[in-house]
Enzyme design. Sequence first.
Site, PDB file in Angstrom:
ATOM      1  N   ALA A   1       0.869  -1.168   0.000  1.00  0.00           N
ATOM      2  CA  ALA A   1       0.000   0.000   0.000  1.00  0.00           C
ATOM      3  C   ALA A   1       0.912   1.225   0.000  1.00  0.00           C
ATOM      4  CB  ALA A   1      -0.887  -0.014   1.233  1.00  0.00           C
TER       5      ALA A   1
ATOM      6  N   GLY B   1       0.615  -4.901   0.918  1.00  0.00           N
ATOM      7  CA  GLY B   1      -0.600  -4.935   0.095  1.00  0.00           C
ATOM      8  C   GLY B   1      -0.381  -5.610  -1.252  1.00  0.00           C
TER       9      GLY B   1
ATOM     10  N   GLU C   1      -0.737  -9.158  -0.563  1.00  0.00           N
ATOM     11  CA  GLU C   1      -2.158  -9.372  -0.253  1.00  0.00           C
ATOM     12  C   GLU C   1      -3.008  -9.335  -1.518  1.00  0.00           C
ATOM     13  OE1 GLU C   1      -1.800  -6.206   2.700  1.00  0.00           O
ATOM     14  OE2 GLU C   1      -2.670  -7.558   4.176  1.00  0.00           O
TER      15      GLU C   1
ATOM     16  N   GLU D   1       4.921  -5.000   7.026  1.00  0.00           N
ATOM     17  CA  GLU D   1       4.246  -3.884   7.712  1.00  0.00           C
ATOM     18  C   GLU D   1       4.762  -3.659   9.125  1.00  0.00           C
ATOM     19  OE1 GLU D   1       2.688  -6.256   5.927  1.00  0.00           O
ATOM     20  OE2 GLU D   1       1.094  -5.370   4.713  1.00  0.00           O
TER      21      GLU D   1
HETATM   22  N1  CO8 Z   1       4.613   3.218  -0.799  1.00  0.00           N
HETATM   23  C1  CO8 Z   1       5.017   4.380  -1.362  1.00  0.00           C
HETATM   24  N2  CO8 Z   1       6.131   4.505  -2.105  1.00  0.00           N
HETATM   25  C2  CO8 Z   1       6.890   3.418  -2.259  1.00  0.00           C
HETATM   26  C3  CO8 Z   1       6.558   2.164  -1.698  1.00  0.00           C
HETATM   27  C4  CO8 Z   1       5.347   2.090  -0.924  1.00  0.00           C
HETATM   28  N3  CO8 Z   1       4.903   0.936  -0.392  1.00  0.00           N
HETATM   29  N4  CO8 Z   1       7.510   1.264  -1.995  1.00  0.00           N
HETATM   30  C5  CO8 Z   1       8.418   1.925  -2.757  1.00  0.00           C
HETATM   31  N5  CO8 Z   1       8.054   3.206  -2.912  1.00  0.00           N
HETATM   32  C6  CO8 Z   1       8.756   4.267  -3.645  1.00  0.00           C
HETATM   33  C7  CO8 Z   1       9.984   4.740  -2.884  1.00  0.00           C
HETATM   34  O1  CO8 Z   1       9.615   5.699  -1.911  1.00  0.00           O
HETATM   35  C8  CO8 Z   1      10.810   5.317  -4.008  1.00  0.00           C
HETATM   36  O2  CO8 Z   1      10.302   6.584  -4.343  1.00  0.00           O
HETATM   37  P1  CO8 Z   1      11.301   7.852  -4.425  1.00  0.00           P
HETATM   38  O3  CO8 Z   1      12.273   7.516  -5.530  1.00  0.00           O
HETATM   39  O4  CO8 Z   1      10.398   8.998  -4.737  1.00  0.00           O
HETATM   40  O5  CO8 Z   1      11.984   7.937  -3.110  1.00  0.00           O
HETATM   41  C9  CO8 Z   1      10.510   4.395  -5.184  1.00  0.00           C
HETATM   42  O6  CO8 Z   1       9.277   3.742  -4.849  1.00  0.00           O
HETATM   43  C10 CO8 Z   1      11.575   3.312  -5.360  1.00  0.00           C
HETATM   44  O7  CO8 Z   1      11.748   2.650  -4.131  1.00  0.00           O
HETATM   45  P2  CO8 Z   1      13.180   2.475  -3.425  1.00  0.00           P
HETATM   46  O8  CO8 Z   1      14.085   3.600  -3.788  1.00  0.00           O
HETATM   47  O9  CO8 Z   1      12.940   2.243  -1.972  1.00  0.00           O
HETATM   48  O10 CO8 Z   1      13.668   1.143  -4.160  1.00  0.00           O
HETATM   49  P3  CO8 Z   1      14.683   0.038  -3.570  1.00  0.00           P
HETATM   50  O11 CO8 Z   1      14.985  -0.857  -4.728  1.00  0.00           O
HETATM   51  O12 CO8 Z   1      15.812   0.672  -2.846  1.00  0.00           O
HETATM   52  O13 CO8 Z   1      13.817  -0.765  -2.475  1.00  0.00           O
HETATM   53  C11 CO8 Z   1      11.855  -1.905  -1.637  1.00  0.00           C
HETATM   54  C12 CO8 Z   1      12.696  -1.524  -2.887  1.00  0.00           C
HETATM   55  C13 CO8 Z   1      12.649  -2.896  -0.776  1.00  0.00           C
HETATM   56  C14 CO8 Z   1      10.586  -2.577  -2.157  1.00  0.00           C
HETATM   57  C15 CO8 Z   1      11.541  -0.644  -0.818  1.00  0.00           C
HETATM   58  O14 CO8 Z   1      10.997   0.340  -1.693  1.00  0.00           O
HETATM   59  C16 CO8 Z   1      10.537  -0.870   0.290  1.00  0.00           C
HETATM   60  O15 CO8 Z   1      10.889  -1.380   1.328  1.00  0.00           O
HETATM   61  N6  CO8 Z   1       9.272  -0.451   0.055  1.00  0.00           N
HETATM   62  C17 CO8 Z   1       8.232  -0.538   1.082  1.00  0.00           C
HETATM   63  C18 CO8 Z   1       7.761  -1.967   1.295  1.00  0.00           C
HETATM   64  C19 CO8 Z   1       6.725  -1.997   2.377  1.00  0.00           C
HETATM   65  O16 CO8 Z   1       6.967  -1.676   3.531  1.00  0.00           O
HETATM   66  N7  CO8 Z   1       5.496  -2.391   2.011  1.00  0.00           N
HETATM   67  C20 CO8 Z   1       4.373  -2.464   2.919  1.00  0.00           C
HETATM   68  C21 CO8 Z   1       3.598  -1.170   2.906  1.00  0.00           C
HETATM   69  S1  CO8 Z   1       2.298  -1.105   4.114  1.00  0.00           S
HETATM   70  C22 CO8 Z   1       1.084  -2.067   3.433  1.00  0.00           C
HETATM   71  O17 CO8 Z   1       1.193  -2.586   2.357  1.00  0.00           O
HETATM   72  C23 CO8 Z   1      -0.182  -2.203   4.234  1.00  0.00           C
HETATM   73  C24 CO8 Z   1      -1.235  -2.899   3.427  1.00  0.00           C
HETATM   74  C25 CO8 Z   1      -2.577  -2.832   4.083  1.00  0.00           C
HETATM   75  C26 CO8 Z   1      -3.327  -1.577   3.797  1.00  0.00           C
HETATM   76  C27 CO8 Z   1      -4.771  -1.765   4.131  1.00  0.00           C
HETATM   77  C28 CO8 Z   1      -5.469  -0.463   4.423  1.00  0.00           C
HETATM   78  C29 CO8 Z   1      -6.902  -0.649   4.851  1.00  0.00           C
END
Ligand code: CO8
Length: 258
Positions: A66, A109, A112, A132
């Site tokens: 998400a 997400g 999921e 998460e």
């Molecule tokens: N949300 C927003 N932006 C994101 C997300 C995300 N989940 N994942 C990546 N991005 C963005 C980064 O911020 C980055 O943007 P920018 O260049 O502007 O800084 C761009 O995508 C590229 O990402 P990275 O530079 O971080 O790329 P890497 O190759 O270094 O890393 C990863 C890749 C490991 C995937 C890393 O991006 C990461 O850890 N992302 C987050 C993963 C995460 O924590 N996911 C869980 C999110 S919470 C969730 O999903 C809850 C679901 C339930 C919701 C239900 C609501 C009712």
Amino acid sequence: MTEYATILTETRGRVGWITLNRPEALNALNSQVCADVVAAATAFDRDPVIGAIVVTGSERAFAAGADIKEMESKSSLDMIMGDHFGGWAEFAGVRTPVIAAVSGYALGGGCELAMMCDIILAADTAKFGQPEINLAVIPGMGGTQRLIRAVGYYKAAELVLTGRLMGAEEAERAGLVSRVVPAADLLDEAGKVADTIASKSLPSVFAAKAALDAAMETTLAEGLRFEKQAFAGLFDTQDQKEGMAAFREKRAPSFENR
Ligand code: CO8
């Protein structure tokens, strides 16, 4: 074909394709993505030509979760009252089988969303996880519930509590993934699986998906009752007569409803 802000859609033969398209955010699922995917999937579901749907992302990411930036400043009340992601239940409820073709990250997400699909094909590059807990929250789109049903309590608990990611091979061994394929073949393989499903008689496909869903949601006794009714119901279709006649006559069936 309708234009969407965050996804690309296409019809190939009898298969509807949905490609998540927010490369700048690794296909993070914000409320617009949710609205777009739900609108596209329900439109395909209503289209009598469509017999299967494929959902995919990019080579680097199916979806990295998400959208954290969209959620960051929300209050508990915002999350409850906004119901930004409520539409995903509608996606999970479509009658048409959905194949997730996963390459790269399927996290939070994203994992999921894959688990809301019926078949998960993974590229050998795929990485699954529910990270998460690293953000001081927990899965909110079904991760704690569907992951347990896929991989069992202990594997799911380890992944949810530590946030560890698992690769495609481990995910297949654990039962989360239907099949792992070389990354270069992922979309072709997903297309083949989808074409195969779309070539069957639709009423039997819908009934099979509904019965499989029942197994995830109910007791064995309830599920067996559901299956028995659904099985019997199919004997009023012309396609059942055709399917069984074709078997007896040693020829390929020609179904009316596909
Ligand atoms: N949300 C927003 N932006 C994101 C997300 C995300 N989940 N994942 C990546 N991005 C963005 C980064 O911020 C980055 O943007 P920018 O260049 O502007 O800084 C761009 O995508 C590229 O990402 P990275 O530079 O971080 O790329 P890497 O190759 O270094 O890393 C990863 C890749 C490991 C995937 C890393 O991006 C990461 O850890 N992302 C987050 C993963 C995460 O924590 N996911 C869980 C999110 S919470 C969730 O999903 C809850 C679901 C339930 C919701 C239900 C609501 C009712």
